[in-house]
Enzyme design. Structure first.
Site, mmCIF file in Angstrom:
data_model
loop_
_atom_site.group_PDB
_atom_site.id
_atom_site.type_symbol
_atom_site.label_atom_id
_atom_site.label_comp_id
_atom_site.label_asym_id
_atom_site.label_seq_id
_atom_site.Cartn_x
_atom_site.Cartn_y
_atom_site.Cartn_z
ATOM 1 N N TYR B 440 61.105 40.733 55.062
ATOM 2 C CA TYR B 440 62.388 41.053 54.677
ATOM 3 C C TYR B 440 61.565 42.104 53.401
ATOM 4 C CZ TYR B 440 61.164 36.251 52.643
ATOM 5 O OH TYR B 440 60.415 35.256 51.846
ATOM 6 N N GLU B 441 62.971 42.340 52.570
ATOM 7 C CA GLU B 441 62.395 43.260 51.128
ATOM 8 C C GLU B 441 61.709 44.815 52.097
ATOM 9 O OE1 GLU B 441 64.090 41.882 49.137
ATOM 10 O OE2 GLU B 441 63.687 40.609 49.387
ATOM 11 N N GLY B 442 61.956 45.140 53.414
ATOM 12 C CA GLY B 442 61.294 46.643 53.544
ATOM 13 C C GLY B 442 60.216 45.816 54.504
#
Lengths: 262, 615
Positions: B440-442
């Site tokens: 997640y978060e890129g």
């Protein structure tokens, strides 16, 4: 209602204690110091009483500058102000001299209704200072308190005794020492920590308390530590192999002659 | 097995390595704080985390979040602890005092958070997201928006989310299709978001979503995206939570780990009644959202650190308790004493890998936290420099840092052997829970592209140059070091290889072989991470060496025998001795991987591009 809480800064209970040969104190390098856990119960009780009845909570300790960390913990929990007793004159104080200094500070503070402290400090485990302070002040005291109800001019308490509990009503002012189970101490909160910074902390010397040179520190003490040593390490057990007829006499002989238990 | 936090290392980094006291004395927002304040906050936060939050970890894993009829419920223990944690101020250590936060530096907040994250990461998401959400409103919102939301988000009365991902737009966020139609002062929002953390739960009576959506007629791609505040319940005149705002949870994901954290599908405006307020200007949403994203990426790295370091401590304890086998040199002696597995070289190697990775990462993350705080400096040059360093280091912290977390869980499990694979020991859950951080978060592949595609060339390469110049200066000052010179030699070779690779990428970027740097972005990130970590560990070794010598002098330890005694007996000497060993281990055992990675990249092999994969 004014409650005075006596506290002590002690090594964290998880500390791996080391003793340097010939010295009278433990090796303090890298040791984490905390507020004595039993004093947390005392502080919590005092703060609860203040919340219910109003008044103030004053924390008092004898200790070096470093002990202000423990004071700040109590202030962050919600105590109102603090007194720290410090100075060369206090060096080497035993339980008696410590109690005397604290009793003097309490007399100077005056006008108190209740004194609370832990049942013992977890470093030396001597469990003497609280009761000594009460004796010196000439007020009643009860140890190992697990419940406390403040009434009008007296407190009703429950204390642990061997094999059961005892309920007592004690006239105030009096001193109580806190046992585990008295309450669930609160955590110092972030806002509490910030407020603690602005709370009053007085530092008093032996001279401020009117203690003479022979009444404080090592000179005013009744006892002195001669030496500290670690408990002997347990030796590895011995294993005997062979037929029972052969080894039982050997074991019996050793139990009699070496272990000296039969 | 007890969770342990390496407080000594945190203190070493803050006070002996970064000297934060001095740095913060020059910043108005922090100049009234003292070291006593920082210490007490970290101590009490850790205390609370270990006693109150850690017990939630197993409960979150086994009971978890439950979804029924659009409602998500969390275990009762989560609710009780959330109330206690927010009341005690631990959700807002670094938040603005204006809205009731503690106002502490980011580094202190991060040092405190390491314990919370290690204790129960799935519980802490709600807190972290609320903080990031609040920071966006504070930075870009109107006075009215700030007055309505910031205080309640800071106190934890309400929680916050960030809603980017859609079923058809994950990594490619520019493809999103959630719509916003202007309606009076507000907008009507409609669309579906997925993988939204903490978007529905029963910890708070309102949830404030920050939703990326496209206003009618806006340009395609990320330049047509706007950001909206969309509360779960509309806000009454008096500021309290009112009637439902047509925001409905469609379900939660059943995940490998993080069971205590609800990952939600969110339907906005199914009945045409979902209202949102625009933040800032239309079509600038992605810029505002990145404010939150960058902080969230550092938090991901912190997750890698916290869980990786927890795994190290679990493994270290286990290795001392578990008796198995004999000293390898006694293997033919059936009567030899059985030893704790910490005596076995392979176990020591595993522990050292974990130790060097996590201690280097802790140093890197706290350094980045300090840079975040320096953005508040009154000196523009200091602010600009901090901004450049953060730009370069954020993808490293996120990508390389979360990989470290998973790697440490893997190594810790191997130390535990078969027991580590069972639910009886904590590393199994840590491994499942930390995995998501690299996604997640890129995801980490995107972090590598961010580093190679955007950050290397940022400001004409000057941002990277600024960091390299710091490294060069440090090397120049210490490369002839009396005892550490061999480490510097190894390090310099790795640095030069890295610089050579950057030059190669620049040259390829100008030719038709532009896909080679893209193809090799992930190995590049890994290699860059090695150099950055080695730089951090080397700085620590120089300080530790000096301090250890001072202890030897003080204790009159002149020969090796006397020094060994001191290192064994004095906790500080043990710590500094270990610091030097940790840096040496990393630099001699891990850093040499840089040259092989660089050699592989230099091959400029196109096989992965040319292979036919739809066979």
């Amino acid at each position: 209602m004014k409650t005075i809480v006596l506290i002590k800064q002690v090594p964290d209970t998880e500390t791996k204690v080391k003793v340097n040969p010939g010295e009278t104190d433990i090796n303090r390098e890298g040791i984490n110091l905390v507020l004595n856990p039993y004093d947390e119960f005392a502080a919590e009780e005092a703060i609860k009483i203040k919340e219910a009845k109003g008044g103030e909570v004053v924390v008092c300790t004898l200790g070096e500058k470093k002990a202000e960390e423990a004071i700040r913990t109590a202030l962050a929990m919600g105590a109102d102000r603090a007194i720290r007793l410090d100075g060369e004159a206090f060096a080497g104080s035993d339980n008696y001299a410590t109690a005397k200094a604290l009793a003097k500070a309490i007399e100077k503070e005056g006008d108190y209704d209740l004194i609370l402290c832990g049942k013992q400090a977890v470093d030396d485990d001597s469990a003497q200072v609280g009761t000594l302070v009460a004796e010196m002040l000439g007020i009643p005291s009860a140890s190992l308190v697990i419940n406390c109800e403040v009434g009008d001019g007296s407190v009703t308490i429950t204390r642990e005794i061997e094999g059961g509990n005892q309920e007592l009503e004690i006239a105030m002012p009096c001193l109580l020492t806190a046992q585990k189970g008295l309450n669930e101490p609160r955590y110092p909160s972030l806002p509490g920590i910030m407020k603690a910074k602005r709370k009053k902390l007085d530092v008093l010397s032996a001279g401020d308390l009117g203690l003479g040179a022979d009444e404080a520190g090592a000179a005013g003490s009744k006892t002195a530590i001669k030496e500290l040593s670690m408990p002997p390490e347990r030796k590895a057990g011995q294993v005997f192999e062979g037929e029972p007829e052969e080894i039982v006499p050997k074991v019996a002989q050793l139990l009699r002659e070496e272990a000296k238990v039969i | 097995m007890a969770l342990k936090i390496n407080r000594r290392d945190i203190d070493f980094i803050l006070y002996e390595q970064l000297d934060v006291e001095k740095a913060y004395a020059e910043i108005d927002d922090f100049k009234d704080f003292t070291r006593e304040d920082y210490d007490m906050v970290i101590t009490e936060a850790h205390n609370f985390a270990l006693k109150e939050v850690e017990p939630l970890n197993a409960i979150g894993d086994t009971v978890g979040a439950k979804f029924e009829n659009g409602v998500v419920t969390l275990p009762q223990e989560f609710k009780d602890t959330y109330r206690k944690l927010t009341e005690n101020g631990w959700a807002s250590i670094g938040s603005s005092p204006e809205y009731g936060g503690g106002g502490f530096p980011t580094s202190v907040g991060i040092a405190a958070s390491e314990a919370f994250t290690a204790a129960c990461v799935s519980f802490m998401f709600t807190v972290g997201l609320s903080r990031g959400n609040c920071a966006v409103i504070e930075e870009f919102g109107t006075e009215e928006q700030k007055a309505t939301f910031c205080e309640k988000l800071t106190s934890g009365e309400w929680s916050g989310t960030m809603c980017l991902t859609e079923p058809g737009a994950g990594t490619a966020v520019g493809d999103l299709s959630t719509r916003a139609v202007k309606d009076g002062d507000e907008y009507l929002i409609s669309g579906t978001k997925c993988f939204i953390t903490s978007a529905e739960h029963d910890l708070t009576d309102n949830i404030i979503h920050l939703v990326l959506a496209r206003v009618e007629g806006a340009p395609k791609g990320i330049k047509g995206i706007s950001l909206f505040i969309v509360p779960k319940n509309r806000i009454n005149e008096d500021g309290t939570a009112g009637e439902p705002n047509d925001v409905v949870c469609g379900g939660i994901e059943h995940k490998m780990g993080l069971h205590g954290s609800p990952t939600c599908v969110m339907n906005f405006g199914e009945n045409g009644r979902c209202r949102g307020q625009l933040i800032g200007e239309e079509n600038k949403g992605i810029v505002y959202m990145f404010h939150m994203m960058n902080e969230a990426r550092i938090s991901c790295g912190l997750q890698g650190l916290a869980q990786g370091a927890a795994c190290l401590e679990y493994a270290r304890q286990y290795a001392h308790e578990r008796i198995q086998g004999v000293d390898i040199r006694e293997m033919r002696n059936a009567y030899a004493e059985r030893v704790p597995i910490v005596n076995h070289p392979d176990i020591r190697r595993s522990l050292m890998l974990m130790k060097s990775y996590t201690e280097g990462l802790r140093s890197l993350i706290l350094f980045a936290a300090l840079q975040t705080d320096l953005l508040k400096s009154g000196d523009k040059a200091v602010r600009d420099k901090a901004d450049d360093l953060l730009a370069i280091l954020t993808p490293v912290i996120k990508g390389y840092g979360t990989d470290i977390g998973f790697k440490c869980a893997d190594l810790a499990m191997m130390v535990h052997g078969g027991y580590g694979y069972t639910a009886e020991y904590p590393v199994e859950q840590q491994m499942r829970d930390v995995k998501a951080a690299s996604i997640y978060e890129g995801c980490n592949g995107i972090q590598a592209l961010d580093l190679v595609g955007r950050k290397l060339g940022m400001k004409g390469g000057m941002a990277l140059m600024s960091y390299l110049m710091d490294i060069n200066q440090f090397v120049a000052a210490n490369e002839k070091h009396e005892s550490l010179a061999p480490l510097f030699k190894q390090f310099t070779a790795a640095r030069d290889a890295l610089v050579g690779c950057v030059t190669q990428f620049q040259q390829l970027g100008a030719t038709k072989e532009v896909l080679i740097p893209v193809l090799n972005a992930t190995p590049f990130l890994n290699m860059f991470g090695h150099v950055v970590l080695a730089y951090n560990l080397l700085q620590q070794a120089v300080i530790a060496n000096e301090k250890l010598d001072a202890i030897f002098d003080e204790k009159d330890a002149a020969d090796d025998e006397a020094k060994n005694e001191v290192v064994k007996d004095s906790p500080n000497a043990t710590f500094y001795h270990n610091k030097i060993k940790t840096a040496s281990f990393f630099i001699f055992n891990v850093l040499p991987e840089v040259s092989s990675i660089v050699a592989a990249i230099r091959n400029a092999d196109r096989s992965a591009l040319d292979v036919i994969l739809d066979y």
